[in-house]
Design a protein around this motif. Structure first.
Motif, PDB file in Angstrom:
ATOM      1  N   LEU A  53       8.403   5.088   9.415  1.00 30.65           N
ATOM      2  CA  LEU A  53       9.218   6.158   8.835  1.00 30.65           C
ATOM      3  C   LEU A  53       8.365   7.358   8.424  1.00 30.65           C
ATOM      4  O   LEU A  53       8.890   8.443   8.219  1.00 30.65           O
ATOM      5  CB  LEU A  53      10.008   5.639   7.628  1.00 30.65           C
ATOM      6  N   THR A  54       7.048   7.168   8.321  1.00 27.37           N
ATOM      7  CA  THR A  54       6.158   8.277   7.972  1.00 27.37           C
ATOM      8  C   THR A  54       5.747   9.083   9.200  1.00 27.37           C
ATOM      9  O   THR A  54       5.117  10.121   9.078  1.00 27.37           O
ATOM     10  CB  THR A  54       4.877   7.771   7.266  1.00 27.37           C
ATOM     11  N   LEU A  55       6.116   8.576  10.381  1.00 21.91           N
ATOM     12  CA  LEU A  55       5.760   9.238  11.638  1.00 21.91           C
ATOM     13  C   LEU A  55       6.928  10.090  12.119  1.00 21.91           C
ATOM     14  O   LEU A  55       8.053   9.944  11.649  1.00 21.91           O
ATOM     15  CB  LEU A  55       5.414   8.172  12.681  1.00 21.91           C
ATOM     16  N   PRO A  56       6.680  11.000  13.081  1.00 27.06           N
ATOM     17  CA  PRO A  56       7.792  11.784  13.629  1.00 27.06           C
ATOM     18  C   PRO A  56       8.845  10.864  14.220  1.00 27.06           C
ATOM     19  O   PRO A  56       8.504   9.795  14.720  1.00 27.06           O
ATOM     20  CB  PRO A  56       7.126  12.632  14.711  1.00 27.06           C
ATOM     21  N   PRO A  57      10.078  11.191  14.174  1.00 29.54           N
ATOM     22  CA  PRO A  57      10.674  12.458  13.757  1.00 29.54           C
ATOM     23  C   PRO A  57      10.973  12.548  12.258  1.00 29.54           C
ATOM     24  O   PRO A  57      11.250  13.635  11.770  1.00 29.54           O
ATOM     25  CB  PRO A  57      11.984  12.489  14.551  1.00 29.54           C
ATOM     26  N   LEU A  58      10.902  11.455  11.497  1.00 27.50           N
ATOM     27  CA  LEU A  58      11.250  11.526  10.079  1.00 27.50           C
ATOM     28  C   LEU A  58      10.152  12.147   9.227  1.00 27.50           C
ATOM     29  O   LEU A  58      10.435  12.936   8.331  1.00 27.50           O
ATOM     30  CB  LEU A  58      11.589  10.139   9.522  1.00 27.50           C
ATOM     31  N   ASN A  59       8.903  11.723   9.443  1.00 30.72           N
ATOM     32  CA  ASN A  59       7.780  12.193   8.630  1.00 30.72           C
ATOM     33  C   ASN A  59       8.060  12.036   7.138  1.00 30.72           C
ATOM     34  O   ASN A  59       7.792  12.923   6.339  1.00 30.72           O
ATOM     35  CB  ASN A  59       7.437  13.648   8.947  1.00 30.72           C
ATOM     36  N   LEU A  60       8.625  10.892   6.753  1.00 31.00           N
ATOM     37  CA  LEU A  60       9.015  10.654   5.367  1.00 31.00           C
ATOM     38  C   LEU A  60       7.789  10.599   4.466  1.00 31.00           C
ATOM     39  O   LEU A  60       6.802   9.942   4.775  1.00 31.00           O
ATOM     40  CB  LEU A  60       9.803   9.339   5.263  1.00 31.00           C
ATOM     41  N   GLN A  61       7.871  11.294   3.352  1.00 30.66           N
ATOM     42  CA  GLN A  61       6.812  11.312   2.349  1.00 30.66           C
ATOM     43  C   GLN A  61       7.281  10.539   1.118  1.00 30.66           C
ATOM     44  O   GLN A  61       8.473  10.495   0.826  1.00 30.66           O
ATOM     45  CB  GLN A  61       6.465  12.751   1.960  1.00 30.66           C
ATOM     46  N   PRO A  62       6.347   9.937   0.347  1.00 31.50           N
ATOM     47  CA  PRO A  62       6.741   9.177  -0.841  1.00 31.50           C
ATOM     48  C   PRO A  62       7.579   9.991  -1.831  1.00 31.50           C
ATOM     49  O   PRO A  62       8.505   9.454  -2.440  1.00 31.50           O
ATOM     50  CB  PRO A  62       5.403   8.766  -1.461  1.00 31.50           C
ATOM     51  N   ASP A  63       7.295  11.290  -1.978  1.00 29.42           N
ATOM     52  CA  ASP A  63       8.070  12.121  -2.911  1.00 29.42           C
ATOM     53  C   ASP A  63       9.529  12.240  -2.475  1.00 29.42           C
ATOM     54  O   ASP A  63      10.434  12.226  -3.305  1.00 29.42           O
ATOM     55  CB  ASP A  63       7.462  13.519  -3.047  1.00 29.42           C
ATOM     56  N   GLU A  64       9.752  12.360  -1.160  1.00 25.54           N
ATOM     57  CA  GLU A  64      11.124  12.429  -0.653  1.00 25.54           C
ATOM     58  C   GLU A  64      11.844  11.111  -0.895  1.00 25.54           C
ATOM     59  O   GLU A  64      13.007  11.083  -1.289  1.00 25.54           O
ATOM     60  CB  GLU A  64      11.118  12.731   0.848  1.00 25.54           C
ATOM     61  N   MET A  65      11.134  10.022  -0.660  1.00 21.63           N
ATOM     62  CA  MET A  65      11.723   8.712  -0.888  1.00 21.63           C
ATOM     63  C   MET A  65      12.022   8.523  -2.375  1.00 21.63           C
ATOM     64  O   MET A  65      13.085   8.030  -2.745  1.00 21.63           O
ATOM     65  CB  MET A  65      10.770   7.628  -0.412  1.00 21.63           C
ATOM     66  N   LEU A  66      11.090   8.927  -3.236  1.00 15.74           N
ATOM     67  CA  LEU A  66      11.278   8.794  -4.677  1.00 15.74           C
ATOM     68  C   LEU A  66      12.526   9.544  -5.123  1.00 15.74           C
ATOM     69  O   LEU A  66      13.314   9.037  -5.919  1.00 15.74           O
ATOM     70  CB  LEU A  66      10.047   9.323  -5.421  1.00 15.74           C
ATOM     71  N   SER A  67      12.741  10.715  -4.573  1.00 17.62           N
ATOM     72  CA  SER A  67      13.927  11.501  -4.917  1.00 17.62           C
ATOM     73  C   SER A  67      15.210  10.743  -4.582  1.00 17.62           C
ATOM     74  O   SER A  67      16.132  10.675  -5.392  1.00 17.62           O
ATOM     75  CB  SER A  67      13.884  12.835  -4.172  1.00 17.62           C
ATOM     76  N   ALA A  68      15.248  10.145  -3.403  1.00 23.54           N
ATOM     77  CA  ALA A  68      16.434   9.390  -2.990  1.00 23.54           C
ATOM     78  C   ALA A  68      16.614   8.132  -3.839  1.00 23.54           C
ATOM     79  O   ALA A  68      17.739   7.776  -4.207  1.00 23.54           O
ATOM     80  CB  ALA A  68      16.323   9.023  -1.506  1.00 23.54           C
ATOM     81  N   VAL A  69      15.516   7.477  -4.182  1.00 20.14           N
ATOM     82  CA  VAL A  69      15.590   6.269  -5.001  1.00 20.14           C
ATOM     83  C   VAL A  69      16.062   6.610  -6.414  1.00 20.14           C
ATOM     84  O   VAL A  69      16.893   5.898  -6.986  1.00 20.14           O
ATOM     85  CB  VAL A  69      14.227   5.532  -5.020  1.00 20.14           C
ATOM     86  N   VAL A  70      15.549   7.704  -6.978  1.00 22.14           N
ATOM     87  CA  VAL A  70      15.983   8.114  -8.315  1.00 22.14           C
ATOM     88  C   VAL A  70      17.474   8.428  -8.312  1.00 22.14           C
ATOM     89  O   VAL A  70      18.209   8.048  -9.235  1.00 22.14           O
ATOM     90  CB  VAL A  70      15.151   9.323  -8.820  1.00 22.14           C
TER      91      VAL A  70
END
Length: 198
Positions: A53-70
């Motif tokens: 999930l950290t690779l293209p096309p998503l390139n998910l970053q922990p901060d983005e994930m943290l936002s969704a989890v919060v």
């Protein structure tokens, strides 16, 4: 902020939630206070178990994930009131896994993007974006562990907490954490024995 101070502060917020005060400001303060630990947990889980999930096309970053989890936690804590730090981080772990699994499913449903060069043969579909049958069996075996072993396994082997950190979150001794991890590994080895290389 040390783990000890975070644990104490989280417990105090959970105690406040059990009182008569309005819940929304307490939940926001709780999440604000525990954000550094949540960010560490998100980064560990993302990079250790959902690296694709950290690779293209998503390139998910922990901060983005943290936002969704919060966001998920804000909604969940309208009706769920964990009583302990252990219960709170179990809820966090559950919502992190749900968020990452949802993202993985959405990624799997997207058509594969192929870069087309004149005269090039298109690359075959990659099986990397989907869990293999063996991968699904492994996830199912982890989910079927007894609750104590599954919880410790998730904290230590999936989220990357040290034994002392997991012991503090769970309110048990380090030797109890070690024993539960060992038992989880034995149960998984027994359940998945046929997957061992010969």
């Amino acid at each position: 902020m040390s783990a000890e101070h975070t644990t104490g502060a989280v417990q105090q917020y959970l105690n406040d939630l059990a009182g008569d005060k309005p819940a929304e400001p307490i939940v926001r303060a709780l999440l604000d206070r525990s954000v550094s630990r949540l960010q560490l947990l998100c980064a560990n889980l993302l990079h250790r178990n959902y690296r694709r999930l950290t690779l293209p096309p998503l390139n998910l970053q922990p901060d983005e994930m943290l936002s969704a989890v919060v966001e998920r936690l804000l909604k969940a804590m309208r009706s769920t009131r964990p009583q302990t730090v252990r219960g709170f981080f179990a809820l966090v772990n559950q919502h992190m896994r749900w968020e990452l699994n949802d993202m993985a499913r959405r990624l799997d449903k997207q058509p594969a993007a192929l870069e087309v060069h004149e005269g090039a043969v298109p690359a075959p579909d990659s099986g990397d974006s989907m869990l293999t049958p063996d991968g699904r069996r492994m996830m199912e075996a982890i989910d079927n562990l007894p609750e104590d072993e599954r919880e410790v396994f998730g904290l230590v082997r999936i989220q990357g907490l040290s034994y002392p950190e997991a012991a503090e979150v769970l309110g048990v001794s380090v030797s109890t954490v070690q024993r539960r991890v060992s038992r989880a590994l034995l149960l998984l080895a027994k359940e998945l024995d046929d997957l061992r290389p010969s």
